[in-house]
Design a protein around this motif. Sequence first.
Motif, short mmCIF file in Angstrom:
data_model
loop_
_atom_site.label_atom_id
_atom_site.label_comp_id
_atom_site.label_asym_id
_atom_site.label_seq_id
_atom_site.Cartn_x
_atom_site.Cartn_y
_atom_site.Cartn_z
N THR A 160 32.07 -12.11 -5.94
CA THR A 160 33.33 -12.76 -6.27
C THR A 160 33.04 -14.14 -6.86
O THR A 160 32.23 -14.88 -6.31
N TYR A 161 33.66 -14.43 -7.97
CA TYR A 161 33.39 -15.68 -8.69
C TYR A 161 34.68 -16.46 -8.92
O TYR A 161 35.75 -15.87 -9.04
N HIS A 162 34.54 -17.77 -9.00
CA HIS A 162 35.71 -18.63 -9.20
C HIS A 162 36.26 -18.49 -10.61
O HIS A 162 35.50 -18.44 -11.58
N LEU A 163 37.58 -18.52 -10.69
CA LEU A 163 38.26 -18.63 -11.98
C LEU A 163 39.13 -19.89 -11.91
O LEU A 163 39.88 -20.07 -10.96
N PHE A 164 38.98 -20.76 -12.91
CA PHE A 164 39.76 -21.99 -12.95
C PHE A 164 40.57 -22.08 -14.24
O PHE A 164 40.22 -21.45 -15.23
N CYS A 165 41.61 -22.91 -14.20
CA CYS A 165 42.20 -23.39 -15.44
C CYS A 165 41.53 -24.73 -15.72
O CYS A 165 41.50 -25.60 -14.87
N ALA A 166 40.96 -24.88 -16.91
CA ALA A 166 40.18 -26.07 -17.21
C ALA A 166 40.88 -26.96 -18.24
O ALA A 166 40.23 -27.70 -18.98
N GLU A 167 42.20 -26.85 -18.34
CA GLU A 167 42.93 -27.71 -19.27
C GLU A 167 44.16 -28.19 -18.53
O GLU A 167 44.95 -27.36 -18.04
#
Length: 299
Positions: A163-170
């Motif tokens: 399981t890996y992190h998903l981010f919003c980067a804006e």
Amino acid sequence: MNAEAVDQLYLALVGMAAFFTTVICVAIVYFVVRYRAGATVNRDYRPSRRWSLAVEIAWCVIPLVIAMIAFVWGADLYVRAQTPPDGALDVHVVGRQWMWKMQHAEGPQEINALHVPAGQPVRLVMISEDVIHSFYVPAFRVKQDVLPGRFSTAWFEARDPGTYHLFCAEYCGTDHSGMIGRVVVLPPADYAEWVGSHQPREAAEAAGQRLFWEHRCDSCHLVQGVNRAPALNGVYGSVVPLEGGATVIADDAYLRESVLRPEEKTVAGFKSIMPSYQDELTEEQILQIIAWMKSLREQ
Ligand code: CUA
């Protein structure tokens, strides 16, 4: 899969910067000590013409070579990171304040989570319903802006299940920091099972077909055959001749534009009579219509 390649480039650039920083610092300290006030050393190094020319050429050519190596290396990596391989799994991603919605070509829909099989390339076609977001999975070194009004794509191939992190980067408003999720990489067999057990009540293609009837698109477009408007079967992925002699490939972006701004590109031999569906369809619905048109190709 590109993560190692990105890391190698990054480490090479950091290593190069560290090397030159060290060389320059050592030289500074050496000269400061050697030529300090009161030291009896020879200070009479007058520049000779030939020697100056050689030095000047060297300090132009060496950095140029180094910069070109970094450029070619980086450009090659960029092109590879932007070009999904054939046979990639398609996932449509819609970003909006403040969630990620995923629509798998194979059916499942998810929010703030993305299940993918290990060892297979995955292509993301992404769009935003409102402001600019950015789809960021640090573990895969994938970061791609998700824009309103325009598809952007990214791809990755996850090697290890987990399981890996998903981010919003804006920065996209109040709850930007909460616009997070996870990418779950499953062994291929587990993924197939997951897909089987997560079929939605209405598949994307079925929803697209329903929208086609609901919006009375059939009064001009026949699925098979030509009416007042071009037929829809076999359009997806084909080369479409336009009025005026140009051609366009009927990809996601062209089909989306043709629904929202049909007057932009008129198919050769037809009149520009189609109204805009700009205010009638959400991005998600447009993706469903595209999914349906894609399924027509495969029939
Ligand atoms: Cu979406 Cu920040």
